[in-house]
Design an enzyme around this catalytic site. Structure first.
Site, mmCIF file in Angstrom:
data_model
loop_
_atom_site.group_PDB
_atom_site.id
_atom_site.type_symbol
_atom_site.label_atom_id
_atom_site.label_comp_id
_atom_site.label_asym_id
_atom_site.label_seq_id
_atom_site.Cartn_x
_atom_site.Cartn_y
_atom_site.Cartn_z
ATOM 1 N N ARG A 146 -13.078 1.279 -4.430
ATOM 2 C CA ARG A 146 -12.596 1.260 -3.047
ATOM 3 C C ARG A 146 -11.889 2.570 -2.698
ATOM 4 O O ARG A 146 -11.827 2.970 -1.540
ATOM 5 C CB ARG A 146 -11.640 0.075 -2.876
ATOM 6 N N CYS A 160 0.833 -1.202 0.000
ATOM 7 C CA CYS A 160 0.000 0.000 0.000
ATOM 8 C C CYS A 160 0.873 1.259 0.000
ATOM 9 O O CYS A 160 1.842 1.340 0.753
ATOM 10 C CB CYS A 160 -0.915 0.005 1.216
#
Length: 588
Positions: free
Chosen positions: A503, A407
């Site tokens: 998302r 991430c």
């Protein structure tokens, strides 16, 4: 000297995390507590949501390279839970959930099914990625749930040169059949009964004759037909125009090609069948002959090499528990309805930043339209975010933002929080209101799991630890001789091309900004080994902390008994392996 005379040593959680510094797991070290119990006495039972209890405080992440049906089945079997990703079609996600809910713990998770008109070459192309190639099931639909027509085992195709041969020409009935409901133990008994020795003559009758001469009525009258009879395959009898197998006086009866057990048979019962019949394969069929499960000798043998899985996570109806992720768009309301109908036990709202009007509205919708369905909201990292979601009706909170190994949210968007600080602050607030928290991201070792739970989380969500495992989606391939699988963040451009941009609220934008990367990870074997060893290591960590269970760890955390300190980079280096010329690190 009394304990009152001992100067303050270490810091409480409030002191540690109240100084304006953002800490992550490696920045924190706990002081040992008093040991008054054995590690085997530590109880890791915990709450996933207000209404769902787990024996194992570990869940798998809803990432498209981590959790689909097989991962979710195995996680529930091990006492945890898996969340099926939604970077796929509605039908695909629902089928993964149905697979979990239909599975009987202890059986082969993903048996390969093909059509009778498929060829041997198709098996050749697929077998390297099969989890279990002791048998390929041939059904009339080519998938589980179809009517079982036969099995193809390695011995059926090993010496066939023409790989374009149809499977219907080589499939056999060399399997035992157990109807749904057969336990693994009963199945094992089936596999253990001595077969008829190949030298015992098998007799046919033709016109009521009971002598071996009846074999001459076999249409083929070739030696191969007699060999097939001697090896107890069904093909010889199929070729025989008028013959049927019977018992001969004074000789053992030839074994049936299959045994039958009813739907609902447990893995334990299936195991007993395997033992008693010495069969290689036990097929679990409905009364109508539809294939719903497969137990194999190889699978049971492999299971002996793994730690005991313990009690599975079951829903109130006795089926394995399963979670699923959804977004917060209007179309996701229909997805939730279908997932609920398929038996999904918990929904996780999958957003990189969960403090949004979209989540509040989705929580309200689910609570109104699907009462009894638990909702986990997030991701969040602050107490004010937690308050809004709890007030909206969230049954659990997912904590973490930008801390995952793949991430890049903190780097790209400059928002987030160190995971240790996020867990401590959010969990302290949520625990006071009876809402469990899930530590999502940054878990690299059992020590990180100990820290997450000790800082107030009820469960930990793992992505990278489970990537590259046998149960993770995707096929293995080799890079420079190393066996690997793909692993990617849901914010990577690769994942976004399949739909995950919602998302990150980027599905309405023409320019896509990546908040994750895509790459590969080494083969890590099965989580059937990883999860039990992780849990044992966590138990030993809790023993060193002086906490006998998660409730006890929260108690000493919030009353100030648990002490901790920050670690410098030098301290972190000292706490790891150092001053070694060569070494091999084996965690278990």
């Amino acid at each position: 000297m009394s304990t009152m005379d001992i100067p303050c040593d270490g810091f409480t959680g409030n002191q540690m995390f109240g100084n304006g510094i953002c800490y992550t797991y490696d920045d924190v070290i706990f002081h040992p507590g008093h040991i008054y119990f054995g590690a085997h006495e530590v109880d890791l039972t915990t709450k996933l949501t207000k209404n769902i209890t787990l024996r194992t405080p570990i869940v798998s992440s809803p990432m498209d390279t981590v959790t689909e049906g097989e991962m979710a089945v195995t996680m529930a079997t091990l006492g945890g839970l898996g969340f099926v990703h939604y970077n796929n079609t509605l039908e695909e996600q629902v089928n993964h959930v149905k697979k979990v809910k239909a599975h009987t713990s202890g059986f082969v998770v993903s048996p390969m099914c093909l059509l009778p008109t498929d060829t041997i070459s198709k098996i050749d192309a697929l077998k390297d990625n099969l989890k279990d190639f002791s048998a390929v099931c041939i059904t009339d639909t080519g998938v589980m749930g179809g009517k079982l027509l036969g099995l193809v085992c390695p011995k059926d195709i090993d010496f066939i040169n023409d790989r374009s041969t149809f499977l219907q020409e080589v499939m056999s009935k060399d399997y035992e059949v157990a109807t749904v409901g057969t336990s693994a133990a009963a199945t094992l008994e089936l596999l253990a009964v001595p077969p008829v020795p190949p030298w015992v003559p098998l007799l046919c009758y033709s016109n009521n004759k009971t002598s071996a001469s009846a074999f001459v009525s076999c249409a083929t009258r070739t030696a191969s037909a007699f060999v097939s009879c001697a090896t107890r395959t069904a093909s010889a009898f199929v070729n025989c125009a008028t013959c049927n197998p019977i018992d001969a006086p004074g000789t053992p009866a030839p074994p049936l090609d299959y045994e039958v057990a009813s739907v609902g048979t447990s893995a334990a019962a299936a195991l007993e069948l395997v033992k008693s019949k010495r069969a290689d394969n036990i097929c679990i069929l409905t009364e109508g002959g539809d294939l719903v499960g497969l137990a194999t000798r190889d699978y049971f043998k492999d299971a002996r090499g793994f730690p005991s899985p313990g009690e599975p996570t079951l829903s109130a109806d006795g089926r394995l528990c399963c979670g699923a992720a959804v977004g917060t768009r209007e179309a996701d309301k229909e997805r939730v309805a279908h997932l609920r109908e398929a038996g999904c036990d918990a929904i996780i709202l999958d957003s990189s930043q969960g403090d949004s009007t979209f989540q509040l509205e989705m929580i309200a919708h689910i609570k109104r339209a699907h009462p009894g369905l638990d909702v986990i909201a997030g991701n969040i990292v602050t107490q004010i975010q937690a308050k809004r979601l709890i007030d909206a009706g969230a049954d659990g909170l997912r904590v973490g933002m930008g801390s995952g190994s793949i991430c890049t949210t903190q780097e790209v968007c400059a928002v987030g929080r160190g995971q240790a600080a996020a867990i401590y602050h959010v969990s302290r607030f949520a625990n006071a209101l009876g809402v469990p928290t899930m530590a999502d991201g940054g878990i690299q070792s059992s020590g990180h799991i100990v820290k997450a739970l000790a800082l107030g989380a009820s469960t930990v969500m793992c992505g990278s630890i489970f990537s590259g495992t046998t149960e993770a989606p995707g096929e293995y391939f080799f890079i420079n001789g190393v066996k690997v699988k793909k692993y990617r963040g849901m914010g990577s451009l690769d994942a976004m091309t399949k739909g995950s941009e919602s998302r990150y609220y980027g599905d309405t934008q023409s320019l896509k900004i990546a908040q994750g990367v895509s790459g590969t990870v080494r083969d890590k074997g099965s989580i059937r080994r990883t999860v039990p060893f992780l849990c044992q290591a966590v138990k030993q960590g809790f023993q060193d902390l002086g906490a006998k269970d998660l409730a006890g760890s929260k108690s000493i955390l919030y009353d100030g008994t648990m002490k901790m300190e920050g670690r410098t980079q030098a301290a972190q280096t000292e706490g790891g392996i150092h001053d070694m010329l060569t070494f091999e690190k084996k965690p278990w």
